[in-house]
Design a protein around this motif. Structure first.
Motif, PDB file in Angstrom:
ATOM      1  N   LEU A  53       0.896  -1.403  -0.249  1.00 37.42           N
ATOM      2  CA  LEU A  53      -0.084   0.555  -0.467  1.00 37.42           C
ATOM      3  C   LEU A  53       0.463   1.621   0.400  1.00 37.42           C
ATOM      4  O   LEU A  53       2.078   1.361   0.790  1.00 37.42           O
ATOM      5  CB  LEU A  53      -0.723   0.342   1.101  1.00 37.42           C
ATOM      6  N   PRO A  54       0.421   2.429  -0.477  1.00 33.97           N
ATOM      7  CA  PRO A  54       1.337   3.311  -0.435  1.00 33.97           C
ATOM      8  C   PRO A  54       1.495   4.083   0.799  1.00 33.97           C
ATOM      9  O   PRO A  54       0.367   3.591   1.819  1.00 33.97           O
ATOM     10  CB  PRO A  54      -0.145   4.427  -1.181  1.00 33.97           C
TER      11      PRO A  54
ATOM     12  N   SER B 217     -14.385   3.938  -0.713  1.00 31.90           N
ATOM     13  CA  SER B 217     -13.556   5.520  -0.410  1.00 31.90           C
ATOM     14  C   SER B 217     -11.673   4.322  -1.072  1.00 31.90           C
ATOM     15  O   SER B 217     -10.795   5.284  -0.698  1.00 31.90           O
ATOM     16  CB  SER B 217     -13.059   6.588  -0.140  1.00 31.90           C
TER      17      SER B 217
ATOM     18  N   PRO C 130      -9.471   2.016  -1.068  1.00 33.29           N
ATOM     19  CA  PRO C 130      -8.854   1.321  -2.956  1.00 33.29           C
ATOM     20  C   PRO C 130      -8.056   2.163  -3.290  1.00 33.29           C
ATOM     21  O   PRO C 130      -8.786   3.592  -3.507  1.00 33.29           O
ATOM     22  CB  PRO C 130      -9.697   0.700  -3.843  1.00 33.29           C
ATOM     23  N   GLY C 131      -6.866   1.947  -3.394  1.00 31.03           N
ATOM     24  CA  GLY C 131      -5.885   3.121  -3.535  1.00 31.03           C
ATOM     25  C   GLY C 131      -5.461   4.000  -2.619  1.00 31.03           C
ATOM     26  O   GLY C 131      -4.472   4.724  -2.509  1.00 31.03           O
ATOM     27  N   SER C 132      -5.671   3.647  -1.049  1.00 33.23           N
ATOM     28  CA  SER C 132      -5.704   5.374   0.585  1.00 33.23           C
ATOM     29  C   SER C 132      -4.286   4.357   0.825  1.00 33.23           C
ATOM     30  O   SER C 132      -4.030   2.877   0.520  1.00 33.23           O
ATOM     31  CB  SER C 132      -6.467   4.570   1.470  1.00 33.23           C
ATOM     32  N   ASP C 133      -4.139   5.007   1.082  1.00 34.58           N
ATOM     33  CA  ASP C 133      -2.334   4.207   1.524  1.00 34.58           C
ATOM     34  C   ASP C 133      -2.503   3.534   3.041  1.00 34.58           C
ATOM     35  O   ASP C 133      -3.754   3.646   3.591  1.00 34.58           O
ATOM     36  CB  ASP C 133      -2.182   5.442   2.559  1.00 34.58           C
TER      37      ASP C 133
ATOM     38  N   TYR D  53      -5.532   3.497   6.347  1.00 34.34           N
ATOM     39  CA  TYR D  53      -6.533   1.717   6.418  1.00 34.34           C
ATOM     40  C   TYR D  53      -6.379   1.738   8.244  1.00 34.34           C
ATOM     41  O   TYR D  53      -7.456   0.696   8.729  1.00 34.34           O
ATOM     42  CB  TYR D  53      -6.004   0.171   5.938  1.00 34.34           C
TER      43      TYR D  53
END
Length: 101
Positions: free
Chosen positions: A3-4, A68, A70-73, A77
């Motif tokens: 993950l970012p 919202s 998906p793509g979060s850092d 999470y």
């Protein structure tokens, strides 16, 4: 798949997957509890409209957060898990009371 922001937090790929699963499980459980509570309260002889509205608002919030993510850092999470796990803990006694009726 990292993950970012995971690397700077020292989170491994496996831990990233666990974060993803934990967040999903946490939100799914909360949505399930809210669905149950909304239905159970609406079946009461005199449903509490304010309580139902409160639960519906939280349900919508969780729905929005879920989609919202998906793509979060990684920090997002972690925040979601901490925040909504706490909400699950707060609602557990309420669910138990309704189930005991």
């Amino acid at each position: 798949m990292l993950l970012p922001g995971a690397e700077e937090l020292g989170i491994t790929q496996r831990q990233c997957l666990e974060l993803l699963e934990s967040a999903e499980d946490t939100l799914d459980f909360l949505i399930s509890s809210l669905t149950y509570l909304i239905h159970a309260e609406s079946q009461q002889a005199q449903p509490d409209a304010a309580l139902i509205a409160e639960w519906e608002a939280l349900d919508q919030e969780v729905f929005d957060v879920q989609y919202s993510l998906p793509g979060s850092d990684a920090k997002t999470y972690q925040h979601v898990i901490n925040t909504y796990a706490q909400r699950n803990r707060e609602l557990r006694p309420v669910v138990d009371r309704y189930m005991a009726k």
